[in-house]
Scaffold this active site. Structure first.
Site, PDB file in Angstrom:
ATOM      1  N   SER A  23       0.823  -1.210   0.000  1.00 58.10           N
ATOM      2  CA  SER A  23       0.000   0.000   0.000  1.00 58.10           C
ATOM      3  C   SER A  23       0.855   1.257   0.000  1.00 58.10           C
ATOM      4  O   SER A  23       0.589   2.210  -0.744  1.00 58.10           O
ATOM      5  CB  SER A  23      -0.920   0.007   1.228  1.00 58.10           C
ATOM      6  OG  SER A  23      -1.801  -1.087   1.204  1.00 58.10           O
ATOM      7  N   ARG A  27       1.473   3.983  -3.327  1.00 59.15           N
ATOM      8  CA  ARG A  27       1.084   5.367  -3.044  1.00 59.15           C
ATOM      9  C   ARG A  27       2.293   6.292  -3.194  1.00 59.15           C
ATOM     10  O   ARG A  27       2.214   7.354  -3.814  1.00 59.15           O
ATOM     11  CB  ARG A  27       0.525   5.486  -1.623  1.00 59.15           C
ATOM     12  CG  ARG A  27      -0.893   4.973  -1.425  1.00 59.15           C
ATOM     13  CD  ARG A  27      -1.175   4.917   0.072  1.00 59.15           C
ATOM     14  NE  ARG A  27      -2.558   4.631   0.422  1.00 59.15           N
ATOM     15  CZ  ARG A  27      -3.116   3.437   0.445  1.00 59.15           C
ATOM     16  NH1 ARG A  27      -2.414   2.378   0.055  1.00 59.15           N
ATOM     17  NH2 ARG A  27      -4.378   3.271   0.832  1.00 59.15           N
ATOM     18  N   SER A 170     -14.741   0.125  -0.413  1.00 53.81           N
ATOM     19  CA  SER A 170     -13.278   0.051  -0.395  1.00 53.81           C
ATOM     20  C   SER A 170     -12.698   1.424  -0.094  1.00 53.81           C
ATOM     21  O   SER A 170     -13.119   2.420  -0.681  1.00 53.81           O
ATOM     22  CB  SER A 170     -12.744  -0.442  -1.740  1.00 53.81           C
ATOM     23  OG  SER A 170     -11.332  -0.344  -1.796  1.00 53.81           O
ATOM     24  N   GLN A 172      -9.824   2.278  -0.970  1.00 52.82           N
ATOM     25  CA  GLN A 172      -8.940   2.648  -2.080  1.00 52.82           C
ATOM     26  C   GLN A 172      -9.563   3.715  -2.972  1.00 52.82           C
ATOM     27  O   GLN A 172      -8.848   4.505  -3.594  1.00 52.82           O
ATOM     28  CB  GLN A 172      -8.576   1.418  -2.906  1.00 52.82           C
ATOM     29  CG  GLN A 172      -7.570   0.503  -2.223  1.00 52.82           C
ATOM     30  CD  GLN A 172      -7.111  -0.624  -3.134  1.00 52.82           C
ATOM     31  OE1 GLN A 172      -7.220  -0.534  -4.361  1.00 52.82           O
ATOM     32  NE2 GLN A 172      -6.607  -1.686  -2.543  1.00 52.82           N
ATOM     33  N   ASP A 314      -7.150  -7.116   5.834  1.00 58.53           N
ATOM     34  CA  ASP A 314      -6.196  -8.086   5.292  1.00 58.53           C
ATOM     35  C   ASP A 314      -5.617  -8.967   6.393  1.00 58.53           C
ATOM     36  O   ASP A 314      -5.557 -10.194   6.265  1.00 58.53           O
ATOM     37  CB  ASP A 314      -5.071  -7.372   4.537  1.00 58.53           C
ATOM     38  CG  ASP A 314      -5.529  -6.826   3.196  1.00 58.53           C
ATOM     39  OD1 ASP A 314      -6.677  -7.110   2.800  1.00 58.53           O
ATOM     40  OD2 ASP A 314      -4.753  -6.110   2.540  1.00 58.53           O
ATOM     41  N   LYS A 341     -11.805  -8.447  -3.011  1.00 59.90           N
ATOM     42  CA  LYS A 341     -10.345  -8.437  -3.057  1.00 59.90           C
ATOM     43  C   LYS A 341      -9.871  -9.302  -4.228  1.00 59.90           C
ATOM     44  O   LYS A 341     -10.576  -9.468  -5.217  1.00 59.90           O
ATOM     45  CB  LYS A 341      -9.783  -8.926  -1.717  1.00 59.90           C
ATOM     46  CG  LYS A 341     -10.151  -8.043  -0.526  1.00 59.90           C
ATOM     47  CD  LYS A 341      -9.372  -6.748  -0.530  1.00 59.90           C
ATOM     48  CE  LYS A 341      -9.571  -5.970   0.758  1.00 59.90           C
ATOM     49  NZ  LYS A 341      -8.683  -4.800   0.846  1.00 59.90           N
TER      50      LYS A 341
END
EC number: 2.5.1.19
Length: 426
Positions: A23, A27, A170, A172, A314, A341
């Protein structure tokens, strides 16, 4: 199909340096691209998801230099949005941490971009993000199914304004929108519809944006204000923390069959919410010791827990397999986003746990696991999902051992996981 047989491990002991966070890696790569100046990223994760991001950035004209072991990247920022004079088609595999942020970032500049990926990517929703980008004037068109990749972006920049985005599927989507908002044509105010899932992942995003010089006003995760006139500026160096989700397997190993296991690269100073996995292990009875950049787990008699694990989706998967070694029925709640996922993780986890004799109740957004008196061996399908493979390595601590189908799927985040796991056996 390749298989890996894990024979019974009676005790584990040792130290594991956790590879960089997926992650944070992706990013940071995108923010470094948009920033002024050159950024050196250290402890970058070398895995499939990161390779898809790096390959796409290179195709888009971004210059970077990778170390021989691919864990150090020196990247020359554009100091501006990404533009292209020719149509670009980017293949992103099954990398959600590349697909979602790039979808947003590519609306900032000018050009035509097609984003595509593996068949599973075409089943992973992106509609909430696209709806939000369209509210700010982005032109995004789906090429197959409404709400899913592949898609085309005809970029002309992102307008200022108020935007609503769903938060219940999500984090994200919000991460992607937050990262691009400072480069819109004016102030952007984001309102969250519904309950925001996985808030700690938003904290990662906000911390990284601040590291690159951008401030976001956070109104209790219900509204976010991003003022115009800000720009990303390289901080010079960015250290990518170890992946806290990947640390969960080794911490669970220490709790089940230690000895003690020490993981380095994450600790009490981590910006990742998944370090809270250690708190769950402690609630189950494990002995946990915290340092600034390490966590130690020691063996204990484990008991079942009943917890909302929305904040560590997760790492919560590891609790599902650790539950096989706990007394009682473990309930993991508020985890609907497991279903979107790399695979439908709720269905996959229930199926594979039943193979080893567990009694499993799988609901819309929860899973309950009652361990068998004695787990039995099985061939575990991994669904091309790295975390399924790593979670079920815990069955090596049962007397029966376990066979993992397609173990190489761990290349998504932890290519040498099974070698590191085996090295702890003593």
């Amino acid at each position: 199909m390749k298989q890996l047989r894990l024979e019974t491990i009676n005790k584990v002991q040792g130290t594991v340096n956790i590879p960089g966070s997926k992650s944070i890696s992706n990013r940071a790569l995108l923010l470094a691209t948009l920033a002024k100046g050159t950024t050196t990223l250290t402890n970058l994760l070398d895995s499939d998801d990161i390779r898809y991001m790096l390959a796409s950035l290179k195709q888009l004209g971004v210059n970077y230099r990778l170390s021989e072991d691919k864990t150090v990247c020196e990247l020359d920022g554009l100091g501006a949005p990404i533009n292209s004079n020719v149509a670009q088609t980017l293949f992103l595999g099954n990398a959600g941490t590349a697909m979602r942020p790039l979808c947003a970032a590519l609306t900032l500049g000018e050009g035509e971009f097609i984003l595509t990926g593996e068949p599973r990517m075409e089943e992973r929703p992106i509609g909430d993000l696209v709806d939000a980008l369209r509210q700010l004037g982005a032109e995004v068109t789906y090429l197959k199914s409404e709400g899913f990749p592949p898609l085309t972006i005809n970029a002309t920049g992102l307008n200022a304004g108020d935007v609503e985005i769903a938060g219940d599927l999500s984090s994200q989507f919000l991460t992607a929108l937050l990262m691009v908002s400072p480069l819109a044509k004016g102030d952007v105010n984001i309102k969250i519809k519904g309950e925001l899932v996985s808030k700690p992942y938003i904290d990662i995003t906000l911390a990284l944006m601040a590291q690159f010089g951008v401030k976001v006003i956070n109104h209790d995760y219900e509204r976010f204000e991003i003022k115009s006139g800000q720009s990303y500026v390289s901080p010079g160096k960015v250290l990518v923390e170890g992946d806290a989700s990947s640390a969960s397997y080794f911490l669970a190993a220490g709790a089940i069959k230690g000895g003690e296991v020490k993981v380095t690269g994450v600790g009490r100073l981590s910006i990742q919410g998944d370090v809270k996995f250690a708190d769950v292990l402690e609630k189950m009875g494990a002995e946990i010791e915290w340092g600034d950049d390490y966590i130690i787990s020691r063996v204990a008699k484990l008991n079942a827990v009943d917890l909302d694990m929305n904040h560590i989706p997760d790492a919560a998967m590891t609790i599902a397999t650790a539950a096989l070694f706990a007394t009682g029925t473990t309930h993991i709640r508020n985890i609907y986003n497991w279903r979107i996922k790399e695979t439908d993780r709720l269905a996959a986890m229930a199926t594979e746990l039943r193979k080893v004799g567990a009694i499993v109740d799988e609901g819309h957004d929860y899973i309950s696991v009652t361990p068998p008196t004695k787990p039995h061996t099985a061939n575990i399908d991994t669904y091309n999902d790295h975390r399924m493979a790593m979670c079920f390595s815990m069955l090596a601590f049962a007397d029966c051992g376990i066979t993992i189908n397609d173990p190489d799927c761990t290349s998504k985040t932890f290519p040498d996981y099974f070698e590191q796991f085996a090295a702890l056996a003593c």
